[in-house]
Enzyme design. Sequence first.
Site, PDB file in Angstrom:
ATOM      1  N   CYS A 158       1.894  -1.178   3.809  1.00 28.66           N
ATOM      2  CA  CYS A 158       1.962   0.142   4.450  1.00 28.66           C
ATOM      3  C   CYS A 158       0.535   0.636   4.648  1.00 28.66           C
ATOM      4  CB  CYS A 158       2.804   1.117   3.611  1.00 28.66           C
ATOM      5  SG  CYS A 158       2.121   1.517   2.000  1.00 28.66           S
TER       6      CYS A 158
ATOM      7  N   ASN B 160      -0.889   1.592   0.600  1.00 22.07           N
ATOM      8  CA  ASN B 160      -0.446   0.775  -0.551  1.00 22.07           C
ATOM      9  C   ASN B 160      -0.343   1.605  -1.829  1.00 22.07           C
ATOM     10  OD1 ASN B 160      -1.663  -2.084  -2.428  1.00 22.07           O
ATOM     11  ND2 ASN B 160       0.427  -1.636  -1.835  1.00 22.07           N
TER      12      ASN B 160
ATOM     13  N   CYS C  41       2.355   4.359  -1.631  1.00 20.28           N
ATOM     14  CA  CYS C  41       3.679   5.021  -1.488  1.00 20.28           C
ATOM     15  C   CYS C  41       4.770   3.996  -1.156  1.00 20.28           C
ATOM     16  CB  CYS C  41       3.620   6.088  -0.397  1.00 20.28           C
ATOM     17  SG  CYS C  41       2.502   7.447  -0.745  1.00 20.28           S
ATOM     18  N   ARG C  42       4.852   3.557   0.110  1.00 21.79           N
ATOM     19  CA  ARG C  42       5.995   2.768   0.573  1.00 21.79           C
ATOM     20  C   ARG C  42       5.946   1.306   0.081  1.00 21.79           C
ATOM     21  NH1 ARG C  42       5.152   4.271   6.796  1.00 21.79           N
ATOM     22  NH2 ARG C  42       3.016   4.283   6.014  1.00 21.79           N
ATOM     23  N   SER C  43       4.820   0.628   0.256  1.00 22.61           N
ATOM     24  CA  SER C  43       4.814  -0.822  -0.045  1.00 22.61           C
ATOM     25  C   SER C  43       4.954  -1.127  -1.538  1.00 22.61           C
ATOM     26  CB  SER C  43       3.575  -1.506   0.559  1.00 22.61           C
ATOM     27  OG  SER C  43       2.383  -0.873   0.148  1.00 22.61           O
TER      28      SER C  43
ATOM     29  N   ASP D 237       6.119   7.421   6.664  1.00 27.07           N
ATOM     30  CA  ASP D 237       5.115   7.687   5.633  1.00 27.07           C
ATOM     31  C   ASP D 237       5.450   9.001   4.911  1.00 27.07           C
ATOM     32  OD1 ASP D 237       1.464   7.659   5.739  1.00 27.07           O
ATOM     33  OD2 ASP D 237       2.865   8.242   4.161  1.00 27.07           O
TER      34      ASP D 237
HETATM   35  N1  LIG Z   1      -4.070   9.366   7.945  1.00 28.93           N
HETATM   36  C1  LIG Z   1      -3.013   9.746   7.963  1.00 28.93           C
HETATM   37  C2  LIG Z   1      -1.649  10.203   7.921  1.00 28.93           C
HETATM   38  C3  LIG Z   1      -1.042  10.677   9.089  1.00 28.93           C
HETATM   39  C4  LIG Z   1       0.299  11.110   9.042  1.00 28.93           C
HETATM   40  C5  LIG Z   1       1.015  11.047   7.858  1.00 28.93           C
HETATM   41  C6  LIG Z   1       0.399  10.576   6.699  1.00 28.93           C
HETATM   42  C7  LIG Z   1      -0.944  10.170   6.723  1.00 28.93           C
HETATM   43  C8  LIG Z   1      -1.556   9.681   5.478  1.00 28.93           C
HETATM   44  C9  LIG Z   1      -2.769  10.186   5.007  1.00 28.93           C
HETATM   45  C10 LIG Z   1      -3.280   9.692   3.833  1.00 28.93           C
HETATM   46  N2  LIG Z   1      -4.431  10.160   3.278  1.00 28.93           N
HETATM   47  C11 LIG Z   1      -5.123  11.352   3.787  1.00 28.93           C
HETATM   48  C12 LIG Z   1      -6.140  10.990   4.855  1.00 28.93           C
HETATM   49  C13 LIG Z   1      -7.077   9.900   4.359  1.00 28.93           C
HETATM   50  N3  LIG Z   1      -8.360   9.881   5.096  1.00 28.93           N
HETATM   51  C14 LIG Z   1      -8.120   9.593   6.548  1.00 28.93           C
HETATM   52  C15 LIG Z   1      -9.443   9.478   7.296  1.00 28.93           C
HETATM   53  C16 LIG Z   1     -10.353   8.440   6.653  1.00 28.93           C
HETATM   54  C17 LIG Z   1     -10.538   8.729   5.177  1.00 28.93           C
HETATM   55  C18 LIG Z   1      -9.215   8.840   4.464  1.00 28.93           C
HETATM   56  C19 LIG Z   1      -2.567   8.672   3.146  1.00 28.93           C
HETATM   57  C20 LIG Z   1      -3.029   8.115   1.950  1.00 28.93           C
HETATM   58  C21 LIG Z   1      -2.289   7.125   1.311  1.00 28.93           C
HETATM   59  C22 LIG Z   1      -1.084   6.687   1.827  1.00 28.93           C
HETATM   60  C23 LIG Z   1      -0.610   7.217   3.007  1.00 28.93           C
HETATM   61  C24 LIG Z   1      -1.348   8.217   3.677  1.00 28.93           C
HETATM   62  N4  LIG Z   1      -0.876   8.732   4.831  1.00 28.93           N
END
Ligand SMILES: N#Cc1ccccc1-c1cc(NCCCN2CCCCC2)c2ccccc2n1
Length: 196
Positions: free
Chosen positions: A13, A16, A18-20, A168
């Site tokens: 995912c 790595n 949450c889902r996976s 997600d």
């Molecule tokens: N991106 C997106 C996104 C869009 C829609 C729904 C969920 C998410 C989302 C956001 C996360 N971390 C916050 C942003 C991280 N930073 C993004 C820019 C670079 C530096 C890092 C997640 C972290 C772990 C697992 C799933 C995640 N999923």
Amino acid sequence: MATSGKKSALFVCLGNICRSPIAEAVFRKMAADAGVVEKWRIDSAATSNYEIGNPPDHRGQACMKRHGVPMQHVARKWVIDSGATSDWNIGSSPDARGVACLRKHGVETSHRARQVTNDDFMTFEYILCMDESNLSELNRRANLVKNAVAKVELLGSYDPKKQRIIEDPYYGSDEDFEKVYEQCVRCCKAFLEKNS
Ligand SMILES: N#Cc1ccccc1-c1cc(NCCCN2CCCCC2)c2ccccc2n1
């Protein structure tokens, strides 16, 4: 890691955490309950570098505890690897907030997020992902690997209820994690049956 005649599945995912890890733990418990876990190499990984070295999300851990799916025991008993698509956090220790949260819930786990590697495309028979962005990123990466053998598929393509996408839950609620869990149970059951 040589997969020496074993069947192999890598669950993927975005982060790595949450889902996976849920899909990996659900599939591993199903294979163990069916007496065939020794026939499988099972792992999970991320397409992004967002959570390298971090343990599974506490909401996912709580969900697995509610359903009696051993995520932490399995991690301790098994060598579970996880890695990153970029090199930003190589060698970093888990995020202190995640570790503190897990400790608060009395959950120890050695699972750490990792990114998909080129070697994964050469050594896993199946790479099963959660949504269209995972799928396009994995297909893009696979095309860059000369001896790629992995079948890259949506885990949701095995869902008897035809819910192809496992959304997600990162910004979601415990309910969203429950939905991820139920989808993983349906899909992993069908995937294991197809490969038994
Ligand atoms: N991106 C997106 C996104 C869009 C829609 C729904 C969920 C998410 C989302 C956001 C996360 N971390 C916050 C942003 C991280 N930073 C993004 C820019 C670079 C530096 C890092 C997640 C972290 C772990 C697992 C799933 C995640 N999923």
